[in-house]
Scaffold this motif. Structure first.
Motif, PDB file in Angstrom:
ATOM      1  N   TRP A  12     -10.248  52.745  39.509  1.00  0.00           N
ATOM      2  CA  TRP A  12     -10.765  53.272  40.765  1.00  0.00           C
ATOM      3  C   TRP A  12     -10.770  52.248  41.897  1.00  0.00           C
ATOM      4  O   TRP A  12     -11.333  52.491  42.947  1.00  0.00           O
ATOM      5  CB  TRP A  12     -12.164  53.842  40.569  1.00  0.00           C
ATOM      6  N   GLY A  13     -10.185  51.078  41.694  1.00  0.00           N
ATOM      7  CA  GLY A  13     -10.069  50.078  42.748  1.00  0.00           C
ATOM      8  C   GLY A  13     -11.171  49.043  42.732  1.00  0.00           C
ATOM      9  O   GLY A  13     -12.211  49.208  42.097  1.00  0.00           O
ATOM     10  N   GLU A  14     -10.941  47.954  43.453  1.00  0.00           N
ATOM     11  CA  GLU A  14     -11.861  46.818  43.457  1.00  0.00           C
ATOM     12  C   GLU A  14     -13.163  47.082  44.199  1.00  0.00           C
ATOM     13  O   GLU A  14     -14.127  46.346  44.024  1.00  0.00           O
ATOM     14  CB  GLU A  14     -11.176  45.597  44.055  1.00  0.00           C
ATOM     15  N   LYS A  15     -13.221  48.110  45.027  1.00  0.00           N
ATOM     16  CA  LYS A  15     -14.459  48.411  45.764  1.00  0.00           C
ATOM     17  C   LYS A  15     -15.469  49.153  44.901  1.00  0.00           C
ATOM     18  O   LYS A  15     -16.617  49.307  45.276  1.00  0.00           O
ATOM     19  CB  LYS A  15     -14.148  49.217  47.024  1.00  0.00           C
ATOM     20  N   TRP A  16     -15.030  49.619  43.734  1.00  0.00           N
ATOM     21  CA  TRP A  16     -15.911  50.326  42.824  1.00  0.00           C
ATOM     22  C   TRP A  16     -16.520  49.343  41.826  1.00  0.00           C
ATOM     23  O   TRP A  16     -15.879  48.388  41.397  1.00  0.00           O
ATOM     24  CB  TRP A  16     -15.117  51.398  42.051  1.00  0.00           C
ATOM     25  N   GLY A  29     -14.160  46.392  40.496  1.00  0.00           N
ATOM     26  CA  GLY A  29     -13.282  47.214  39.671  1.00  0.00           C
ATOM     27  C   GLY A  29     -13.594  47.180  38.187  1.00  0.00           C
ATOM     28  O   GLY A  29     -12.889  47.788  37.388  1.00  0.00           O
ATOM     29  N   PHE A  30     -14.651  46.482  37.809  1.00  0.00           N
ATOM     30  CA  PHE A  30     -15.027  46.361  36.397  1.00  0.00           C
ATOM     31  C   PHE A  30     -16.377  47.024  36.132  1.00  0.00           C
ATOM     32  O   PHE A  30     -17.205  47.181  37.030  1.00  0.00           O
ATOM     33  CB  PHE A  30     -15.091  44.880  35.984  1.00  0.00           C
ATOM     34  N   TYR A  31     -16.589  47.380  34.872  1.00  0.00           N
ATOM     35  CA  TYR A  31     -17.777  48.088  34.413  1.00  0.00           C
ATOM     36  C   TYR A  31     -18.280  47.411  33.150  1.00  0.00           C
ATOM     37  O   TYR A  31     -17.486  47.106  32.263  1.00  0.00           O
ATOM     38  CB  TYR A  31     -17.359  49.534  34.121  1.00  0.00           C
ATOM     39  N   LYS A  32     -19.571  47.168  33.070  1.00  0.00           N
ATOM     40  CA  LYS A  32     -20.167  46.612  31.851  1.00  0.00           C
ATOM     41  C   LYS A  32     -20.994  47.707  31.203  1.00  0.00           C
ATOM     42  O   LYS A  32     -21.874  48.289  31.828  1.00  0.00           O
ATOM     43  CB  LYS A  32     -21.056  45.421  32.182  1.00  0.00           C
ATOM     44  N   ILE A  33     -20.690  47.992  29.928  1.00  0.00           N
ATOM     45  CA  ILE A  33     -21.406  49.033  29.196  1.00  0.00           C
ATOM     46  C   ILE A  33     -21.891  48.459  27.871  1.00  0.00           C
ATOM     47  O   ILE A  33     -21.208  47.639  27.251  1.00  0.00           O
ATOM     48  CB  ILE A  33     -20.511  50.277  28.982  1.00  0.00           C
ATOM     49  N   CYS A  34     -23.072  48.877  27.450  1.00  0.00           N
ATOM     50  CA  CYS A  34     -23.662  48.378  26.205  1.00  0.00           C
ATOM     51  C   CYS A  34     -22.681  48.473  25.045  1.00  0.00           C
ATOM     52  O   CYS A  34     -21.966  49.450  24.903  1.00  0.00           O
ATOM     53  CB  CYS A  34     -24.923  49.156  25.859  1.00  0.00           C
TER      54      CYS A  34
END
Length: 97
Positions: free
Chosen positions: A61-65, A69-74
């Motif tokens: 979804w791009g670097e502004k998200w 651009g990254f997501y940390k999830i348990c």
């Protein structure tokens, strides 16, 4: 670490702005493909009395998200089905003579 393509339920990703996402209720109905690029642990989890382990996911979804651009999830509980459908590629070089 190798890179892995994974499927995830993206419902909580849509409002993610940072930190480690650990939703208690998240469907494991997979609806989005992402790239698992690493892991770590941070923050304090009162229930575990230690840091929260997490996966680092690169989204499309791009670097502004999210976090650039990254997501940390348990990590460790198959949160949102992230551990359900994982794939990778093994490249083998062959000689042609």
């Amino acid at each position: 670490m190798d890179l892995f393509a994974v499927a995830i339920n993206a419902v909580f990703m849509q409002t993610y702005i940072g930190g480690v996402s650990c939703p208690y209720i998240c469907s494991r109905r997979l609806d989005h493909g992402v790239l698992l690029v690493g892991y770590g642990s941070a923050g304090y989890a009162p229930v575990r009395m230690k840091e929260k382990p997490y996966w680092i996911i690169k989204n499309s979804w791009g670097e502004k998200w999210g976090e650039n651009g990254f997501y940390k999830i348990c990590r460790g509980r198959n949160v949102c089905g992230v551990d359900s459908m994982v794939s990778t590629v093994a490249a083998v070089q062959t000689s042609t003579q």
